[in-house]
Design a protein around this motif. Sequence first.
Motif, short mmCIF file in Angstrom:
data_model
loop_
_atom_site.label_atom_id
_atom_site.label_comp_id
_atom_site.label_asym_id
_atom_site.label_seq_id
_atom_site.Cartn_x
_atom_site.Cartn_y
_atom_site.Cartn_z
N GLU A 33 0.77 -1.21 0.20
CA GLU A 33 0.00 0.07 -0.17
C GLU A 33 1.00 1.14 -0.08
N LEU A 34 1.62 1.17 0.89
CA LEU A 34 2.76 2.46 0.82
C LEU A 34 3.54 2.71 -0.62
N GLN A 35 3.81 1.51 -1.39
CA GLN A 35 4.57 1.74 -2.45
C GLN A 35 3.74 2.17 -3.55
N ARG A 36 2.41 1.85 -3.52
CA ARG A 36 1.37 2.30 -4.19
C ARG A 36 1.17 3.90 -4.20
N ILE A 37 1.19 4.39 -2.88
CA ILE A 37 0.95 5.73 -2.45
C ILE A 37 2.15 6.56 -3.14
N VAL A 38 3.50 6.09 -2.57
CA VAL A 38 4.53 6.76 -3.18
C VAL A 38 4.75 6.90 -4.65
N ASP A 39 4.25 5.91 -5.39
CA ASP A 39 4.29 5.72 -6.99
C ASP A 39 3.18 7.06 -7.24
N ALA A 40 2.13 7.09 -6.82
CA ALA A 40 0.95 8.07 -6.90
C ALA A 40 1.52 9.44 -6.67
N VAL A 41 2.09 9.54 -5.66
CA VAL A 41 2.49 10.97 -5.41
C VAL A 41 3.69 11.40 -6.36
N ALA A 42 4.56 10.63 -6.58
CA ALA A 42 5.54 10.90 -7.28
C ALA A 42 4.98 11.29 -8.96
N ALA A 43 4.02 10.59 -9.32
CA ALA A 43 3.47 10.66 -10.72
C ALA A 43 2.72 12.09 -10.54
N ARG A 44 2.10 12.47 -9.43
CA ARG A 44 1.29 13.70 -9.48
C ARG A 44 2.13 14.97 -9.57
N ASP A 133 15.10 18.68 -5.29
CA ASP A 133 14.49 20.14 -6.05
C ASP A 133 15.69 20.88 -6.61
N VAL A 134 16.50 20.04 -7.33
CA VAL A 134 17.83 20.62 -7.86
C VAL A 134 17.67 22.11 -8.15
N ASP A 135 16.84 22.44 -9.05
CA ASP A 135 16.68 23.89 -9.58
C ASP A 135 15.74 24.73 -8.70
N GLU A 136 15.24 24.23 -7.65
CA GLU A 136 14.38 24.85 -6.80
C GLU A 136 13.24 25.23 -7.58
N THR A 137 12.53 24.38 -8.24
CA THR A 137 11.38 24.70 -9.17
C THR A 137 10.16 24.16 -8.75
N MET A 138 10.13 23.48 -7.49
CA MET A 138 8.95 22.91 -6.94
C MET A 138 7.98 23.94 -6.27
N THR A 139 7.13 24.15 -6.72
CA THR A 139 6.14 25.31 -6.31
C THR A 139 5.30 24.86 -5.12
N ASP A 140 4.86 25.72 -4.49
CA ASP A 140 3.78 25.53 -3.33
C ASP A 140 2.42 24.79 -3.79
N ALA A 141 2.28 25.16 -5.03
CA ALA A 141 1.23 24.38 -5.75
C ALA A 141 1.21 22.84 -5.94
N ASP A 142 2.87 22.61 -6.17
CA ASP A 142 3.19 21.25 -6.70
C ASP A 142 3.08 20.40 -5.14
N ILE A 143 3.47 21.21 -4.08
CA ILE A 143 3.64 20.58 -2.74
C ILE A 143 2.19 20.40 -2.47
N ALA A 144 1.23 21.09 -2.42
CA ALA A 144 -0.06 21.23 -2.44
C ALA A 144 -0.89 19.71 -3.13
N THR A 145 -0.30 19.74 -4.48
CA THR A 145 -0.92 18.56 -5.21
C THR A 145 -0.36 16.98 -4.53
N ALA A 146 0.69 17.14 -4.10
CA ALA A 146 1.19 15.91 -3.50
C ALA A 146 0.76 15.55 -2.03
N THR A 147 0.40 16.73 -1.18
CA THR A 147 -0.04 16.34 -0.01
C THR A 147 -1.53 16.07 -0.34
N SER A 148 -2.22 16.02 -1.10
CA SER A 148 -3.62 15.79 -1.34
C SER A 148 -3.74 13.96 -1.22
N ALA A 149 -2.74 13.50 -1.36
CA ALA A 149 -2.64 12.05 -1.13
C ALA A 149 -2.07 11.61 0.26
#
Length: 439
Positions: A33-44, A133-149
């Motif tokens: 189950e954890l593997q499914r979640i981390v794959d989904a988060v990465a895809a999002r 986040d090598v080039d520091e392009t991960m936005t707050d919106a990206d983080i919010a998308t990830a945290t929805s899961a």
Amino acid sequence: MRPDPPAPEGGQWLAAAPFEQLNQGEPTFMQGELQRIVDAVAARVGRPALIEDRRQRVVVYSEHDGPMDEVRRMSILRRQTTPEVIAWFRDMGVLTAREPVRTPAYGDLDLLPRVCVPIWHDELLLGFVWFIDVDETMTDADIATATSAFADLSLALYRENLLGELASQRETEATRTLLVESRQAREHAARALLEEGRVAGDGPTTALVAQLVARDGAQPDEVARIALEQALVTTRRWLGVRESLHLVWHDHGVLLTLGGRVAGRPGPEAAAGHLDEALRHATRGLATIDRTVTGIGEHRPRLLDAVQSYQEAAQAARVAVQLPALGRVVAWSNLGIYRVLSRLDGPQLDIAGVHPGLERLLRDDSYQVLLETLEAYLDLAGNAHATAERLRLHRTTLYYRLQRVEQLAQTDLKDGNERLCLHLAMKLGRLTGHFRGAE
């Protein structure tokens, strides 16, 4: 099983994998189950993700097809983060943060910039989700998308922590009982370990004690204890997880090696050498730790009797802490007179009670050279020729120094009883730290 794709150009590839438990086996339903979640988060969010538990041990990770630093690569390969990296992240506040934390690059540890999202269940910190986040392009919106899961993730991590802790606590409690409780309690603990399949079988058991020597006499901190457990687990995996047990206490760890000397199986001395190297690697870079030592007890015929081997290994480690010249790995069988002296405590550690005259010399640093000469002479069984050669002295100088010792300590080196008392007092001075002469 799907085939491994080729590594992407300019990056590194590591296939997704569930947490490699100490007792390796088929992935549990919860790990799936954890593997499914981390794959989904990465895809999002379109970037690799890695989940750690609250002690920053790798639980699961997604496929990695982008830039990766050495810390991430080694965390995945070893399933754990090094103590110095843990300490750095804790300085960044990840343990107390309730909101995502952006951590900067840090060249000294080969760390790329990251986004850390702590996972909480009510007031319990369960773990972290990490994104590079090598080039520091991960936005707050990206983080919010990830945290929805993360609602599902929080519950899955809570269950995984609970199941893992229950299994670990049963083994830990049984191991602790083997080392400190009554014979009847030890019999019950050994039987439980065998019935639950935690160990392969009963038989010859040897204890190793890994001791952390903190700087300035302080107690090891939490990061140091994590390093200690990492070293114990590393050696336990090397030996075979059902061929050994481990336990961590506040300033030392215990590794019980099970099974006799069988061809192809590492013996206690080899296990101690492996543990020593693992300790050096795990504590490297920790400012709080000065050095480590490993004590080896004698083997005992059954798991039930491990307590005696543990007491010997702990004794050997204590002596090694006081006497660095003995080395980093010390066997109880090689302690010599320190096997007896190290069992003394309190009023019994009274040098004056062994030889009053020598105790007066030990209190005065100006007599250091005379004491070193005396110790060498006694260690060499009163052989003046060998003593002069070891100390590179003219025989006349040696005799002069020994005469001065006789005068100042009011003793007679031709008296066997006096020489015995002097020798014991010198070794007691070494053990208690009253005498720190060259060794």
